[in-house]
Design a protein around this motif. Structure first.
Motif, PDB file in Angstrom:
ATOM      1  N   LEU A 129       0.846  -1.189   0.000  1.00  0.00           N
ATOM      2  CA  LEU A 129       0.000   0.000   0.000  1.00  0.00           C
ATOM      3  C   LEU A 129       0.882   1.239   0.000  1.00  0.00           C
ATOM      4  O   LEU A 129       1.933   1.267   0.643  1.00  0.00           O
ATOM      5  CB  LEU A 129      -0.897   0.038   1.241  1.00  0.00           C
ATOM      6  N   LEU A 130       0.469   2.262  -0.723  1.00  0.00           N
ATOM      7  CA  LEU A 130       1.069   3.585  -0.596  1.00  0.00           C
ATOM      8  C   LEU A 130       0.294   4.355   0.463  1.00  0.00           C
ATOM      9  O   LEU A 130      -0.926   4.213   0.571  1.00  0.00           O
ATOM     10  CB  LEU A 130       1.019   4.334  -1.932  1.00  0.00           C
ATOM     11  N   THR A 131       0.998   5.152   1.243  1.00  0.00           N
ATOM     12  CA  THR A 131       0.346   5.943   2.276  1.00  0.00           C
ATOM     13  C   THR A 131       0.626   7.421   2.041  1.00  0.00           C
ATOM     14  O   THR A 131       1.666   7.790   1.475  1.00  0.00           O
ATOM     15  CB  THR A 131       0.835   5.564   3.683  1.00  0.00           C
ATOM     16  N   MET A 132      -0.304   8.256   2.467  1.00  0.00           N
ATOM     17  CA  MET A 132      -0.121   9.694   2.341  1.00  0.00           C
ATOM     18  C   MET A 132      -0.769  10.397   3.521  1.00  0.00           C
ATOM     19  O   MET A 132      -1.893  10.082   3.897  1.00  0.00           O
ATOM     20  CB  MET A 132      -0.710  10.203   1.033  1.00  0.00           C
ATOM     21  N   GLN A 133      -0.046  11.315   4.116  1.00  0.00           N
ATOM     22  CA  GLN A 133      -0.587  12.201   5.145  1.00  0.00           C
ATOM     23  C   GLN A 133      -0.452  13.630   4.650  1.00  0.00           C
ATOM     24  O   GLN A 133       0.592  14.010   4.123  1.00  0.00           O
ATOM     25  CB  GLN A 133       0.156  12.046   6.478  1.00  0.00           C
ATOM     26  N   ARG A 134      -1.518  14.405   4.801  1.00  0.00           N
ATOM     27  CA  ARG A 134      -1.495  15.770   4.284  1.00  0.00           C
ATOM     28  C   ARG A 134      -2.261  16.703   5.206  1.00  0.00           C
ATOM     29  O   ARG A 134      -3.345  16.369   5.685  1.00  0.00           O
ATOM     30  CB  ARG A 134      -2.114  15.831   2.888  1.00  0.00           C
ATOM     31  N   THR A 135      -1.693  17.868   5.439  1.00  0.00           N
ATOM     32  CA  THR A 135      -2.400  18.970   6.104  1.00  0.00           C
ATOM     33  C   THR A 135      -2.479  20.113   5.102  1.00  0.00           C
ATOM     34  O   THR A 135      -1.450  20.579   4.605  1.00  0.00           O
ATOM     35  CB  THR A 135      -1.673  19.447   7.367  1.00  0.00           C
ATOM     36  N   ALA A 136      -3.703  20.525   4.779  1.00  0.00           N
ATOM     37  CA  ALA A 136      -3.911  21.581   3.788  1.00  0.00           C
ATOM     38  C   ALA A 136      -4.312  22.879   4.473  1.00  0.00           C
ATOM     39  O   ALA A 136      -5.027  22.862   5.490  1.00  0.00           O
ATOM     40  CB  ALA A 136      -4.986  21.163   2.785  1.00  0.00           C
ATOM     41  N   TYR A 137      -3.861  23.990   3.892  1.00  0.00           N
ATOM     42  CA  TYR A 137      -4.100  25.312   4.467  1.00  0.00           C
ATOM     43  C   TYR A 137      -4.783  26.216   3.441  1.00  0.00           C
ATOM     44  O   TYR A 137      -4.537  26.106   2.235  1.00  0.00           O
ATOM     45  CB  TYR A 137      -2.773  25.959   4.897  1.00  0.00           C
ATOM     46  N   ASP A 138      -5.637  27.129   3.932  1.00  0.00           N
ATOM     47  CA  ASP A 138      -6.257  28.085   3.025  1.00  0.00           C
ATOM     48  C   ASP A 138      -5.379  29.323   2.900  1.00  0.00           C
ATOM     49  O   ASP A 138      -4.259  29.381   3.435  1.00  0.00           O
ATOM     50  CB  ASP A 138      -7.679  28.431   3.477  1.00  0.00           C
ATOM     51  N   ASP A 139      -5.865  30.329   2.169  1.00  0.00           N
ATOM     52  CA  ASP A 139      -5.037  31.502   1.896  1.00  0.00           C
ATOM     53  C   ASP A 139      -4.866  32.420   3.093  1.00  0.00           C
ATOM     54  O   ASP A 139      -4.119  33.393   3.025  1.00  0.00           O
ATOM     55  CB  ASP A 139      -5.582  32.281   0.698  1.00  0.00           C
ATOM     56  N   THR A 140      -5.532  32.118   4.209  1.00  0.00           N
ATOM     57  CA  THR A 140      -5.305  32.875   5.447  1.00  0.00           C
ATOM     58  C   THR A 140      -4.314  32.156   6.365  1.00  0.00           C
ATOM     59  O   THR A 140      -3.974  32.666   7.425  1.00  0.00           O
ATOM     60  CB  THR A 140      -6.628  33.076   6.220  1.00  0.00           C
TER      61      THR A 140
END
Length: 253
Positions: A216-227
């Motif tokens: 399995l490939l794994t991915m962790q991500r935290t996304a941010y808005d323009d503020t």
């Protein structure tokens, strides 16, 4: 969707019988390349093993082994009364701030989603740290199974602040989370992401229609808005047989 083997007639096979690479592997590689290029499209039939073995001058067991390796990868499927058909190519997703749903749709992969969970929960420590909320504070957790051509590709777990946007199962099953955010006026600006790999547990294998221990490939991500606000924290797993990350590396000028 095509239902003939006309696509196979356009494939030009080049087999090197002096190569140390087994003939079945050469054949499998060339069939896979034809699927990736779209020469063989979803629904195209390969005909029967006898016809293909005669055409290529190969033994029937060699052809059968090549086809089975692509069946195991999920690129081909055997159907009673129909024969062997192309299912899809492997999903190659670019490394950019985009949703899996949008990338699959852009690649013509006909994505569908099954929502397994959508509810408010106390934020675990790692989620609280990623989203910048108090540990135990309320966040919304989404668990979804993303499929293409009726077969699972990824299991997605996402956490979002409860006050971010209104979420419902119907909307989540008809579009992607990032598209919903954009429709709500949220501008996605940047993300921090890590990619890894591991073996599937029994539960994950059953969910993704893989064998236990499959890659399995794994991915962790935290996304941010323009503020600068963290708007999403995701932990995803992908079937390595059906999915790859694709990116370009540039040298220094």
């Amino acid at each position: 969707m095509p239902s003939t083997d006309s696509g196979l007639a356009a494939v030009r096979f080049t087999l090197d019988r002096t190569s140390p690479v087994p003939l079945y592997h050469q054949l499998a590689q060339q069939l896979e390349a034809a699927i990736e290029r779209g020469v063989l499209a979803p629904g195209d039939r390969l005909g029967n093993e006898i016809d293909l073995s005669v055409r290529l001058g190969l033994s029937r067991p060699t052809v059968r082994q090549a086809i089975q390796s692509l069946v195991d990868k999920g690129l081909l499927v055997r159907r009673r009364g129909v024969g062997t058909q192309v299912v899809h190519s492997q999903v190659k997703r670019p490394l950019k701030l985009s949703s899996l749903y949008d990338d699959l749709e852009a690649a013509g992969q006909s994505p569908t989603t099954r929502v397994l969970r959508a509810e408010s929960v106390p934020a675990p420590p790692d989620v609280a740290a990623a989203l910048g909320v108090a540990e135990g504070g309320e966040v919304t957790v989404l668990e979804r199974l993303r499929c293409t051509h009726g077969r699972p590709v990824a299991f997605l777990v996402n956490y979002v602040p409860t006050d971010l946007l209104r979420l419902n199962t119907e909307a989540l099953e008809s579009t992607g989370l990032y598209r919903m955010m954009r429709s709500a006026g949220i501008t996605l600006h940047s993300a921090r992401q890590s990619i890894g790999a591991r073996c599937a547990t029994a539960e994950e294998a059953a969910l993704l229609q893989e064998r236990e221990g499959a890659a399995l490939l794994t991915m962790q991500r935290t996304a941010y808005d323009d503020t600068g606000r963290a708007v999403e924290y995701g932990t995803h797993i992908y079937r390595a047989s059906r999915y790859a990350f694709d990116f370009q590396l540039l040298g220094r000028p």
